[in-house]
Design a protein around this motif. Structure first.
Motif, short mmCIF file in Angstrom:
data_model
loop_
_atom_site.label_atom_id
_atom_site.label_comp_id
_atom_site.label_asym_id
_atom_site.label_seq_id
_atom_site.Cartn_x
_atom_site.Cartn_y
_atom_site.Cartn_z
N ALA A 299 -31.68 -16.88 -14.97
CA ALA A 299 -30.60 -17.36 -15.39
C ALA A 299 -30.67 -17.63 -16.86
O ALA A 299 -29.64 -17.35 -17.80
N HIS A 300 -31.89 -17.99 -17.24
CA HIS A 300 -32.03 -18.14 -18.68
C HIS A 300 -31.96 -17.06 -19.61
O HIS A 300 -31.09 -16.98 -20.39
N PHE A 301 -32.64 -15.73 -19.02
CA PHE A 301 -32.42 -14.57 -19.90
C PHE A 301 -31.16 -13.85 -19.67
O PHE A 301 -30.75 -13.21 -20.58
N ALA A 302 -30.51 -14.31 -18.62
CA ALA A 302 -29.03 -13.57 -18.71
C ALA A 302 -27.94 -14.03 -19.54
O ALA A 302 -27.07 -13.55 -20.02
N LEU A 303 -28.22 -15.30 -19.90
CA LEU A 303 -27.54 -15.88 -21.06
C LEU A 303 -27.91 -15.49 -22.45
O LEU A 303 -27.22 -16.27 -23.27
N GLN A 304 -28.90 -15.13 -22.72
CA GLN A 304 -29.37 -14.75 -24.20
C GLN A 304 -28.72 -13.64 -24.79
O GLN A 304 -28.54 -12.68 -23.99
N THR A 305 -28.46 -13.84 -25.91
CA THR A 305 -27.91 -12.69 -26.61
C THR A 305 -28.88 -12.10 -27.61
O THR A 305 -28.51 -10.74 -27.82
N ASN A 306 -29.69 -12.51 -28.05
CA ASN A 306 -30.73 -12.17 -28.97
C ASN A 306 -32.03 -12.48 -28.34
O ASN A 306 -32.65 -13.58 -28.46
N LEU A 307 -32.73 -11.34 -27.94
CA LEU A 307 -33.95 -11.47 -27.36
C LEU A 307 -35.06 -10.88 -28.19
O LEU A 307 -34.83 -9.80 -28.77
N THR A 308 -36.15 -11.65 -28.61
CA THR A 308 -37.23 -11.31 -29.50
C THR A 308 -38.05 -10.34 -28.59
O THR A 308 -38.22 -10.42 -27.37
N GLY A 309 -39.02 -9.72 -29.20
CA GLY A 309 -40.05 -8.81 -28.50
C GLY A 309 -40.99 -9.70 -27.60
O GLY A 309 -41.24 -9.19 -26.49
N ASP A 310 -41.43 -10.70 -27.93
CA ASP A 310 -42.16 -11.52 -27.13
C ASP A 310 -41.59 -12.14 -25.64
O ASP A 310 -42.07 -11.91 -24.71
N LYS A 311 -40.22 -12.31 -26.04
CA LYS A 311 -39.62 -12.67 -24.84
C LYS A 311 -39.06 -11.46 -23.86
O LYS A 311 -39.11 -11.70 -22.57
#
Length: 366
Positions: A299-311
């Motif tokens: 749910a958290h990652f589905a709502l992200q628009t900018n993901l860093t390489g670590d994430k």
């Protein structure tokens, strides 16, 4: 004369010339009344709507870490040598020694019960959380007399949730306890099994899982640790839990095949080692934790628009760990549903609900 309110009527009007009902005593059971020229005292029973644990406060020494340390010291010193021919010093008899240990445990129980009502319950226990918990769980496995065993069980029943490591240490502690092979569960003592179950139950709610994930997702970890180390421990725990869940389903499927074999409809043999010493309750706790954990991760990652390489790397690691197991789990249940739909009750509680784990597959790609 009611000049100082000694009639208990809520006013100081005087004199009171006629008998009057004391309204504050309605619905109270009165044991005794003492009255004089300038006082009146009424002894009543504890109201039914008052939590009795609050009445234990007068018996508390002090709700500080030092009190718990002192009680642990007494228990460590005197919870030994209960043999009839052993030394009882400084006690006069074995019975006196047992009575003292039981009294210490009852005091500890009262303090833990009262600590549960404090907003900083674990803070007041402080550094005594882990050693005190380990001592009590160890006493479960000891050969101490029955009155002591009973007192230990009552103390843990009330205070076990307060005697588990803080959330930031709980994963490492849980990993150290969980056997890595199915056949090794029989090597755990009763105290260790209870410890595992208590910690799993503590992880089985929304707020705890969120508290577990936020430092990983936002990179807020202690200097002595890293995101990678924290996540590695979590990944290892997830992998072991998933293997146990799959093993449980395999065993139930094999049981259904064995039942069919006995009726002469098919042939089969058990090909998975059973989860010896591992109760279905713990399997279900594994399953509940996995569902909560990955519901929040995805749910958290589905709502992200900018993901860093670590994430992205963190998400990929979790996908690589959980999705193959989920797919295998679904395939096993599907095979069982097709071959023996009347046996689905054997894995009751392991079926995946649409609103939970299947949401993994419905999130749009980021």
């Amino acid at each position: 004369n009611n000049n100082i309110g000694q009639c208990g009527l809520g006013h100081t009007n005087s004199p009171v010339s006629t008998p009057s009902r004391v309204l504050d005593l309605e619905d109270h059971k009165v044991y005794q009344i003492s009255a004089g020229a300038s006082h009146s005292v009424v002894w009543t029973a504890i109201p039914s709507d008052v939590n009795e644990s609050l009445m234990n406060w007068p018996f508390c020494l002090d709700m500080t870490e030092n009190t718990f340390k002192m009680l642990r010291g007494f228990l460590e010193k005197y919870c030994t040598s209960f043999e009839v021919d052993s030394s009882y010093v400084p006690f006069d008899s074995l019975e006196d020694k047992i009575e003292f240990v039981v009294d210490c445990l009852n005091l500890l129980k009262i303090h833990l019960q009262c600590a549960a009502f404090l907003t900083n319950s674990q803070d007041c226990i402080g550094q005594e959380i882990i050693p005190l918990g380990q001592l009590l769980f160890k006493l479960i496995d000891s050969s101490s007399p029955q009155p002591i065993q009973n007192a230990v069980n009552e103390t843990l029943e009330l205070g076990a949730n307060l005697l588990i490591p803080p959330l930031n240490e709980r994963l490492h502690f849980l990993w150290s306890l969980i056997p890595k092979e199915t056949t090794h569960w029989t090597q755990l003592t009763r105290g260790q099994l209870i410890q595992v179950q208590v910690m799993l139950e503590s992880l089985g709610n929304e707020q705890t899982v969120i508290g577990l994930l936020m430092p990983l997702i936002h990179g807020e970890v202690a200097e002595s640790d890293t995101i990678s180390q924290k996540n590695t421990t979590l990944i290892k725990i997830v992998d072991v839990m998933m293997r146990y869940v799959l093993n449980y389903i395999d065993n139930k499927i094999d049981e259904s095949k064995e039942q069919q074999n006995e009726s002469g409809t098919t042939t089969s043999h058990l090909h998975q080692p059973p989860n010896q010493g591992l109760s279905p309750e713990i399997i279900f706790l594994f399953k509940d934790f996995l569902i909560l954990l990955y519901k929040h991760i995805f749910a958290h990652f589905a709502l992200q628009t900018n993901l860093t390489g670590d994430k992205i790397a963190l998400l990929k690691e979790h996908l690589d760990t959980i999705l193959p197991g989920c797919l295998e789990c679904l395939n096993k249940i599907k095979l069982l549903a097709l071959s023996s739909p009347d046996k689905l009750h054997l894995i009751n509680g392991m079926k995946i609900r649409d609103t939970q784990l299947t949401s993994i597959y419905t999130f749009p790609p980021t």
